[in-house]
Write a protein that holds these residues in place. Sequence first.
Motif, PDB file in Angstrom:
ATOM      1  N   VAL A 167       0.856  -1.195   0.000  1.00  0.00           N
ATOM      2  CA  VAL A 167       0.000   0.000   0.000  1.00  0.00           C
ATOM      3  C   VAL A 167       0.884   1.235   0.000  1.00  0.00           C
ATOM      4  CG1 VAL A 167      -1.737   1.312   1.287  1.00  0.00           C
ATOM      5  CG2 VAL A 167      -1.829  -1.192   1.281  1.00  0.00           C
ATOM      6  N   THR A 168       0.528   2.197  -0.838  1.00  0.00           N
ATOM      7  CA  THR A 168       1.150   3.515  -0.788  1.00  0.00           C
ATOM      8  C   THR A 168       0.041   4.527  -0.548  1.00  0.00           C
ATOM      9  OG1 THR A 168       2.853   2.826  -2.360  1.00  0.00           O
ATOM     10  CG2 THR A 168       2.616   5.199  -1.969  1.00  0.00           C
ATOM     11  N   VAL A 169       0.181   5.292   0.526  1.00  0.00           N
ATOM     12  CA  VAL A 169      -0.768   6.345   0.865  1.00  0.00           C
ATOM     13  C   VAL A 169      -0.130   7.671   0.485  1.00  0.00           C
ATOM     14  CG1 VAL A 169      -2.044   7.482   2.728  1.00  0.00           C
ATOM     15  CG2 VAL A 169      -1.683   4.989   2.796  1.00  0.00           C
ATOM     16  N   TYR A 170      -0.847   8.447  -0.306  1.00  0.00           N
ATOM     17  CA  TYR A 170      -0.396   9.777  -0.701  1.00  0.00           C
ATOM     18  C   TYR A 170      -1.219  10.801   0.061  1.00  0.00           C
ATOM     19  CZ  TYR A 170       1.796   7.258  -4.528  1.00  0.00           C
ATOM     20  OH  TYR A 170       2.556   6.383  -5.265  1.00  0.00           O
ATOM     21  N   LEU A 171      -0.548  11.689   0.769  1.00  0.00           N
ATOM     22  CA  LEU A 171      -1.222  12.755   1.516  1.00  0.00           C
ATOM     23  C   LEU A 171      -0.813  14.106   0.948  1.00  0.00           C
ATOM     24  CD1 LEU A 171      -0.737  11.572   5.215  1.00  0.00           C
ATOM     25  CD2 LEU A 171      -2.806  11.412   3.817  1.00  0.00           C
ATOM     26  N   SER A 172      -1.783  14.994   0.850  1.00  0.00           N
ATOM     27  CA  SER A 172      -1.474  16.334   0.345  1.00  0.00           C
ATOM     28  C   SER A 172      -0.680  17.141   1.367  1.00  0.00           C
ATOM     29  CB  SER A 172      -2.761  17.080  -0.026  1.00  0.00           C
ATOM     30  OG  SER A 172      -3.552  17.308   1.127  1.00  0.00           O
ATOM     31  N   ASP A 173      -0.711  16.711   2.639  1.00  0.00           N
ATOM     32  CA  ASP A 173      -0.005  17.406   3.711  1.00  0.00           C
ATOM     33  C   ASP A 173       0.405  16.366   4.756  1.00  0.00           C
ATOM     34  OD1 ASP A 173       0.775  18.863   5.960  1.00  0.00           O
ATOM     35  OD2 ASP A 173      -0.889  20.281   5.837  1.00  0.00           O
ATOM     36  N   MET A 174       1.693  16.126   4.898  1.00  0.00           N
ATOM     37  CA  MET A 174       2.174  15.093   5.814  1.00  0.00           C
ATOM     38  C   MET A 174       1.858  15.383   7.277  1.00  0.00           C
ATOM     39  SD  MET A 174       3.303  12.458   4.266  1.00  0.00           S
ATOM     40  CE  MET A 174       4.318  11.604   5.470  1.00  0.00           C
ATOM     41  N   SER A 175       1.495  16.604   7.610  1.00  0.00           N
ATOM     42  CA  SER A 175       1.116  16.894   8.994  1.00  0.00           C
ATOM     43  C   SER A 175      -0.193  16.197   9.371  1.00  0.00           C
ATOM     44  CB  SER A 175       1.011  18.403   9.224  1.00  0.00           C
ATOM     45  OG  SER A 175      -0.131  18.934   8.579  1.00  0.00           O
ATOM     46  N   MET A 176      -0.907  15.637   8.391  1.00  0.00           N
ATOM     47  CA  MET A 176      -2.162  14.925   8.644  1.00  0.00           C
ATOM     48  C   MET A 176      -1.945  13.427   8.860  1.00  0.00           C
ATOM     49  SD  MET A 176      -4.675  16.754   5.864  1.00  0.00           S
ATOM     50  CE  MET A 176      -3.617  16.363   4.461  1.00  0.00           C
ATOM     51  N   LYS A 177      -0.703  12.967   8.810  1.00  0.00           N
ATOM     52  CA  LYS A 177      -0.422  11.534   8.867  1.00  0.00           C
ATOM     53  C   LYS A 177      -0.929  10.878  10.152  1.00  0.00           C
ATOM     54  CE  LYS A 177       3.284   8.129   8.345  1.00  0.00           C
ATOM     55  NZ  LYS A 177       3.055   7.371   9.563  1.00  0.00           N
ATOM     56  N   TRP A 210      -9.290   0.541  10.699  1.00  0.00           N
ATOM     57  CA  TRP A 210      -9.827  -0.154   9.523  1.00  0.00           C
ATOM     58  C   TRP A 210      -9.066  -1.436   9.200  1.00  0.00           C
ATOM     59  CZ3 TRP A 210      -7.342  -0.952   4.720  1.00  0.00           C
ATOM     60  CH2 TRP A 210      -8.158  -1.459   3.704  1.00  0.00           C
ATOM     61  N   ILE A 211      -7.739  -1.421   9.239  1.00  0.00           N
ATOM     62  CA  ILE A 211      -6.948  -2.547   8.756  1.00  0.00           C
ATOM     63  C   ILE A 211      -7.104  -3.792   9.618  1.00  0.00           C
ATOM     64  CG2 ILE A 211      -4.745  -1.975   9.880  1.00  0.00           C
ATOM     65  CD1 ILE A 211      -5.233  -3.373   6.308  1.00  0.00           C
ATOM     66  N   GLY A 212      -7.383  -3.612  10.902  1.00  0.00           N
ATOM     67  CA  GLY A 212      -7.656  -4.760  11.752  1.00  0.00           C
ATOM     68  C   GLY A 212      -6.408  -5.443  12.273  1.00  0.00           C
ATOM     69  N   PRO A 213      -6.521  -6.776  12.484  1.00  0.00           N
ATOM     70  CA  PRO A 213      -5.445  -7.514  13.158  1.00  0.00           C
ATOM     71  C   PRO A 213      -4.146  -7.564  12.349  1.00  0.00           C
ATOM     72  CG  PRO A 213      -7.098  -9.029  12.307  1.00  0.00           C
ATOM     73  CD  PRO A 213      -7.637  -7.638  12.099  1.00  0.00           C
ATOM     74  N   ARG A 214      -3.091  -7.854  13.058  1.00  0.00           N
ATOM     75  CA  ARG A 214      -1.734  -7.892  12.493  1.00  0.00           C
ATOM     76  C   ARG A 214      -1.658  -8.767  11.236  1.00  0.00           C
ATOM     77  NH1 ARG A 214       3.388  -6.673  14.637  1.00  0.00           N
ATOM     78  NH2 ARG A 214       2.395  -6.144  16.603  1.00  0.00           N
ATOM     79  N   ASP A 215      -2.441  -9.815  11.152  1.00  0.00           N
ATOM     80  CA  ASP A 215      -2.426 -10.684   9.973  1.00  0.00           C
ATOM     81  C   ASP A 215      -2.840  -9.947   8.702  1.00  0.00           C
ATOM     82  OD1 ASP A 215      -1.607 -12.781  11.551  1.00  0.00           O
ATOM     83  OD2 ASP A 215      -3.566 -13.760  11.610  1.00  0.00           O
ATOM     84  N   ASN A 216      -3.515  -8.817   8.834  1.00  0.00           N
ATOM     85  CA  ASN A 216      -3.947  -8.016   7.683  1.00  0.00           C
ATOM     86  C   ASN A 216      -2.913  -6.972   7.262  1.00  0.00           C
ATOM     87  OD1 ASN A 216      -6.385  -9.340   7.874  1.00  0.00           O
ATOM     88  ND2 ASN A 216      -7.577  -7.532   8.408  1.00  0.00           N
ATOM     89  N   TRP A 217      -1.922  -6.719   8.068  1.00  0.00           N
ATOM     90  CA  TRP A 217      -1.029  -5.584   7.837  1.00  0.00           C
ATOM     91  C   TRP A 217      -0.163  -5.789   6.599  1.00  0.00           C
ATOM     92  CZ3 TRP A 217       1.285  -4.285  13.319  1.00  0.00           C
ATOM     93  CH2 TRP A 217       0.251  -3.972  14.190  1.00  0.00           C
ATOM     94  N   PRO A 218      -0.329  -4.923   5.592  1.00  0.00           N
ATOM     95  CA  PRO A 218       0.518  -4.993   4.407  1.00  0.00           C
ATOM     96  C   PRO A 218       1.807  -4.203   4.615  1.00  0.00           C
ATOM     97  CG  PRO A 218      -1.059  -3.249   4.122  1.00  0.00           C
ATOM     98  CD  PRO A 218      -1.356  -3.886   5.459  1.00  0.00           C
ATOM     99  N   GLN A 219       2.705  -4.328   3.681  1.00  0.00           N
ATOM    100  CA  GLN A 219       3.838  -3.408   3.609  1.00  0.00           C
ATOM    101  C   GLN A 219       3.219  -2.074   3.202  1.00  0.00           C
ATOM    102  OE1 GLN A 219       5.030  -2.173   0.283  1.00  0.00           O
ATOM    103  NE2 GLN A 219       6.201  -0.775   1.531  1.00  0.00           N
ATOM    104  N   ARG A 220       3.566  -0.979   3.883  1.00  0.00           N
ATOM    105  CA  ARG A 220       2.916   0.303   3.592  1.00  0.00           C
ATOM    106  C   ARG A 220       3.902   1.449   3.655  1.00  0.00           C
ATOM    107  NH1 ARG A 220      -1.052   3.735   7.381  1.00  0.00           N
ATOM    108  NH2 ARG A 220       0.836   4.970   7.495  1.00  0.00           N
ATOM    109  N   ALA A 221       3.743   2.393   2.734  1.00  0.00           N
ATOM    110  CA  ALA A 221       4.509   3.633   2.743  1.00  0.00           C
ATOM    111  C   ALA A 221       3.522   4.784   2.686  1.00  0.00           C
ATOM    112  CB  ALA A 221       5.449   3.700   1.549  1.00  0.00           C
TER     113      ALA A 221
END
Length: 117
Positions: free
Chosen positions: A64-74, A84-95
């Motif tokens: 997953v890549t999340v694009y934010l218009s302003d990183m202060s909202m991270k 939303w993502i739920g338990p650890r078994d659901n966790w993708p690699q994310r940037a």
Amino acid sequence: MNIDRVPSRAAGRSDAASFNGLAFAVAYDPDAADGIKKQTLNSLAFLDTKLAEVHSGKDALLQVTVYLSDMSMKTEMDEVWCEWIGPRDNWPQRACVGADLGDDVTLIEIVVIAAQK
């Protein structure tokens, strides 16, 4: 070669596609709600729908890549994401990266690769 595509309401693009057991999708808030929390919720609901259309789901996310218009909202976005993502078994690699999303109302876009079920 068989590529299935889910057309976007925007010309020249698809919201999702699948090929060879992989699903690809992009999500955004189609309503451009006020605030990053609401836009994140709406984007994730949109993502759920698009992943289902290509026979996948959040439990099959790989990258997953999340694009934010302003990183202060991270931090606020992460609160919604983690619920939303739920338990650890659901966790993708994310940037998460800051990006010019092309207008003053779009705060978030999410691009994913997932396995098909």
